[in-house]
Motif scaffolding. Sequence first.
Motif, PDB file in Angstrom:
ATOM      1  N   VAL A  88       0.840  -1.300  -0.111  1.00  0.00           N
ATOM      2  CA  VAL A  88       0.044  -0.253  -0.093  1.00  0.00           C
ATOM      3  C   VAL A  88       0.844   1.293   0.088  1.00  0.00           C
ATOM      4  O   VAL A  88       1.704   1.334   1.157  1.00  0.00           O
ATOM      5  CB  VAL A  88      -0.864  -0.182   1.030  1.00  0.00           C
ATOM      6  CG1 VAL A  88      -1.891   1.244   1.071  1.00  0.00           C
ATOM      7  CG2 VAL A  88      -1.623  -1.250   1.080  1.00  0.00           C
ATOM      8  N   VAL A  89       0.989   2.224  -1.161  1.00  0.00           N
ATOM      9  CA  VAL A  89       1.765   3.307  -1.270  1.00  0.00           C
ATOM     10  C   VAL A  89       0.820   4.314  -0.417  1.00  0.00           C
ATOM     11  O   VAL A  89      -0.311   4.347  -0.469  1.00  0.00           O
ATOM     12  CB  VAL A  89       1.875   3.559  -2.735  1.00  0.00           C
ATOM     13  CG1 VAL A  89       2.487   5.111  -2.697  1.00  0.00           C
ATOM     14  CG2 VAL A  89       3.131   2.509  -3.246  1.00  0.00           C
ATOM     15  N   MET A  90       1.514   4.961   0.237  1.00  0.00           N
ATOM     16  CA  MET A  90       0.929   6.162   1.119  1.00  0.00           C
ATOM     17  C   MET A  90       1.837   7.360   1.105  1.00  0.00           C
ATOM     18  O   MET A  90       2.752   7.522   1.229  1.00  0.00           O
ATOM     19  CB  MET A  90       0.904   5.620   2.557  1.00  0.00           C
ATOM     20  CG  MET A  90      -0.016   6.793   3.445  1.00  0.00           C
ATOM     21  SD  MET A  90       0.179   6.448   5.250  1.00  0.00           S
ATOM     22  CE  MET A  90       1.759   6.980   5.634  1.00  0.00           C
ATOM     23  N   GLN A  91       1.031   8.445   0.740  1.00  0.00           N
ATOM     24  CA  GLN A  91       1.630   9.833   0.714  1.00  0.00           C
ATOM     25  C   GLN A  91       1.911  10.298   2.288  1.00  0.00           C
ATOM     26  O   GLN A  91       1.080  10.166   2.921  1.00  0.00           O
ATOM     27  CB  GLN A  91       0.700  10.659   0.192  1.00  0.00           C
ATOM     28  CG  GLN A  91       1.212  12.159   0.368  1.00  0.00           C
ATOM     29  CD  GLN A  91       0.082  13.178  -0.322  1.00  0.00           C
ATOM     30  OE1 GLN A  91      -1.243  13.083  -0.282  1.00  0.00           O
ATOM     31  NE2 GLN A  91       0.399  14.564  -0.444  1.00  0.00           N
ATOM     32  N   GLY A  92       3.147  10.462   2.374  1.00  0.00           N
ATOM     33  CA  GLY A  92       3.404  10.449   3.978  1.00  0.00           C
ATOM     34  C   GLY A  92       3.439  11.908   4.411  1.00  0.00           C
ATOM     35  O   GLY A  92       4.437  12.455   5.069  1.00  0.00           O
ATOM     36  N   ALA A  93       2.357  12.369   4.175  1.00  0.00           N
ATOM     37  CA  ALA A  93       1.986  13.912   4.729  1.00  0.00           C
ATOM     38  C   ALA A  93       2.029  13.918   6.206  1.00  0.00           C
ATOM     39  O   ALA A  93       1.872  12.986   6.876  1.00  0.00           O
ATOM     40  CB  ALA A  93       0.747  14.325   4.262  1.00  0.00           C
ATOM     41  N   ALA A  94       2.483  14.810   6.725  1.00  0.00           N
ATOM     42  CA  ALA A  94       2.259  14.880   8.163  1.00  0.00           C
ATOM     43  C   ALA A  94       0.973  15.309   8.695  1.00  0.00           C
ATOM     44  O   ALA A  94       0.547  16.360   9.067  1.00  0.00           O
ATOM     45  CB  ALA A  94       3.153  16.419   8.747  1.00  0.00           C
ATOM     46  N   ARG A  95       0.098  14.303   8.885  1.00  0.00           N
ATOM     47  CA  ARG A  95      -1.319  14.127   9.223  1.00  0.00           C
ATOM     48  C   ARG A  95      -1.597  13.185   9.998  1.00  0.00           C
ATOM     49  O   ARG A  95      -1.054  11.964   9.831  1.00  0.00           O
ATOM     50  CB  ARG A  95      -1.978  14.515   7.957  1.00  0.00           C
ATOM     51  CG  ARG A  95      -1.886  13.567   6.939  1.00  0.00           C
ATOM     52  CD  ARG A  95      -2.824  13.946   5.664  1.00  0.00           C
ATOM     53  NE  ARG A  95      -4.357  13.888   5.852  1.00  0.00           N
ATOM     54  CZ  ARG A  95      -4.875  14.797   4.815  1.00  0.00           C
ATOM     55  NH1 ARG A  95      -4.422  15.100   4.092  1.00  0.00           N
ATOM     56  NH2 ARG A  95      -6.272  14.927   5.528  1.00  0.00           N
ATOM     57  N   PRO A  96      -2.635  13.108  11.060  1.00  0.00           N
ATOM     58  CA  PRO A  96      -3.032  12.044  11.613  1.00  0.00           C
ATOM     59  C   PRO A  96      -3.252  10.734  10.838  1.00  0.00           C
ATOM     60  O   PRO A  96      -3.204   9.700  11.127  1.00  0.00           O
ATOM     61  CB  PRO A  96      -3.885  12.552  12.566  1.00  0.00           C
ATOM     62  CG  PRO A  96      -4.609  13.904  12.061  1.00  0.00           C
ATOM     63  CD  PRO A  96      -3.468  14.206  11.214  1.00  0.00           C
ATOM     64  N   GLU A  97      -4.164  10.962   9.743  1.00  0.00           N
ATOM     65  CA  GLU A  97      -4.569   9.845   9.138  1.00  0.00           C
ATOM     66  C   GLU A  97      -3.302   9.131   8.581  1.00  0.00           C
ATOM     67  O   GLU A  97      -3.694   7.871   8.440  1.00  0.00           O
ATOM     68  CB  GLU A  97      -5.333  10.351   7.742  1.00  0.00           C
ATOM     69  CG  GLU A  97      -6.623  11.214   8.296  1.00  0.00           C
ATOM     70  CD  GLU A  97      -6.442  12.685   8.325  1.00  0.00           C
ATOM     71  OE1 GLU A  97      -7.410  13.341   8.184  1.00  0.00           O
ATOM     72  OE2 GLU A  97      -5.398  12.964   8.400  1.00  0.00           O
ATOM     73  N   ALA A  98      -2.358   9.519   8.123  1.00  0.00           N
ATOM     74  CA  ALA A  98      -1.277   8.676   7.939  1.00  0.00           C
ATOM     75  C   ALA A  98      -0.799   7.800   8.893  1.00  0.00           C
ATOM     76  O   ALA A  98      -0.278   6.722   8.608  1.00  0.00           O
ATOM     77  CB  ALA A  98      -0.147   9.768   7.427  1.00  0.00           C
ATOM     78  N   LEU A  99      -0.635   8.435  10.004  1.00  0.00           N
ATOM     79  CA  LEU A  99      -0.025   7.613  11.268  1.00  0.00           C
ATOM     80  C   LEU A  99      -1.146   6.572  11.517  1.00  0.00           C
ATOM     81  O   LEU A  99      -0.456   5.331  11.670  1.00  0.00           O
ATOM     82  CB  LEU A  99       0.126   8.360  12.438  1.00  0.00           C
ATOM     83  CG  LEU A  99       1.370   9.380  12.624  1.00  0.00           C
ATOM     84  CD1 LEU A  99       1.120  10.137  13.772  1.00  0.00           C
ATOM     85  CD2 LEU A  99       2.591   8.502  12.645  1.00  0.00           C
ATOM     86  N   ILE A 100      -2.224   6.810  11.538  1.00  0.00           N
ATOM     87  CA  ILE A 100      -3.141   5.686  11.823  1.00  0.00           C
ATOM     88  C   ILE A 100      -3.266   4.776  10.515  1.00  0.00           C
ATOM     89  O   ILE A 100      -3.272   3.386  10.623  1.00  0.00           O
ATOM     90  CB  ILE A 100      -4.631   6.441  11.557  1.00  0.00           C
ATOM     91  CG1 ILE A 100      -4.886   7.223  13.042  1.00  0.00           C
ATOM     92  CG2 ILE A 100      -5.635   5.050  11.834  1.00  0.00           C
ATOM     93  CD1 ILE A 100      -6.200   8.162  13.246  1.00  0.00           C
TER      94      ILE A 100
END
Length: 483
Positions: free
Chosen positions: A56-68
């Motif tokens: 799963v490729v994920m945009q690693g933006a600084a946002r809580p959704e990315a950590l979750i």
Amino acid sequence: MTGTFGDHLVTGAADAGSRTALVFEDRTWTYAELDLAVRRVIARLDKSGVRRGDRVVMQGAARPEALITLFAVTRMGAVLVPLHPQVTGGELGVVCEETAPAAVVADEGFPAGPGLRLTWQELHPEDAGPEAVPQDLPSGSDIAVIAFTSGTSGRPKGVALTHDNLRWSMAGGLARMPFGDNDTALISTPLAHVAVLGGLPQCVWARRGTVILAPRFEPGLFIDLVRDHRVTCAFAVPAMSALLARHPRFRGGDLDTLRWILSGGSPAQTATREQFRARGIGVVDSYGLTETAAGVTYSAPDDPAGSTGSPVPEAEVTVVDAAGTPAPVGVPGEIWVRGPSVAAEYRTAAGPVPVTDDEGWFRTGDRGRFDTAGRLEVVGRLKDTIITGGENVDPAEVENALADIPGVVEVAVSGAPDPVWGELVTAFLVTDSGTPTLDDLRAHLDGRLARHKWPRRLCVVPALPRGATGKLQRARLTTLLDD
């Protein structure tokens, strides 16, 4: 070590569920709420067709959704491929070619990739949804994350980090970083940084502390967040630390709760380190790479400038000469690392490529030396060594010596091709007042460095080329030179 990456969040929800785990802007998650959010994302990923082993490729933006999403993907046995927010379409194409992802999770403006595309809103809707707990948990040897190296040239490489790699990295950080009780950590870098995946925030969560997530790095915002949330520790690359030290509010009372910062990417330069020390803030320098799942050495706040400390438990770090023989104390050589946090392979479309040699050593390509106390000093990259008139010059040593010239904001040193000398030591400066001359630089270095290390060429530039994590892109420096 048994278990999988993210177990510390599960146990935190069980034994400290009401404590604050994460803060982002005006939103707060307790450990129980964060774990619930992870389970809900697992259910949505499963419903979308993502299965164990899928990438799963994920945009690693600084946002809580990315950590979750990080915790959800890895807990269900899939493999997260985090990318920096500024990734281009061409770079995304390389990543997708190497990993063949089943899904891409990103915002609307992220470049298109193959396979299923999920936006943050689709994966994290505002209305509560079903939750799921995987029945078939991954094993420690399963790949959890494929982290692409942020090299300055050439094709990026996907480092396959297992659950065990990340957990051993966290264990090393817990053993060496100067944590106290009830720490609050500030993270203001992109979440694709390996220091986030296996470093400071994971350690703080393992100790049931609180992580403050900044949407971006700005010195004023950083100081505001420290003040408002009584932050005790933070992660910052050296360029960030230097900007903080020059901010007008740096010496005010807003940073009084900040006990120490973790410096990653390269050691903090002496001038910046001393400014933090004078302010009462310790600087913990670390040495680590994507291939080692973050730090394998950590300095003590009172270690001498330039030191990145001694190796963490379970990690072996050695410095060798060109023949692979351990170098004497104080003599530079290539840094080799071996231990349970070191990745075994790079993942490519053509198949896995070993990271280590037959004896398990990862040959980093970095130059370093040990002092008499067993502390590692990193002096640069082998390929970055400047050879001028037959003499070797380490750029980092010259940069460190130039960093405290009045008016200099940033400094980088590289070798410019020269038909007579082979390479000329060249200084690239960003200044905020005045324009130093070569004579100014040489006067400053007189008595500090041998003359063959003095710059013979000077280039004042508006900014230094840096990657998404703030790492200096040294290979691009010579493109800044005037003809």
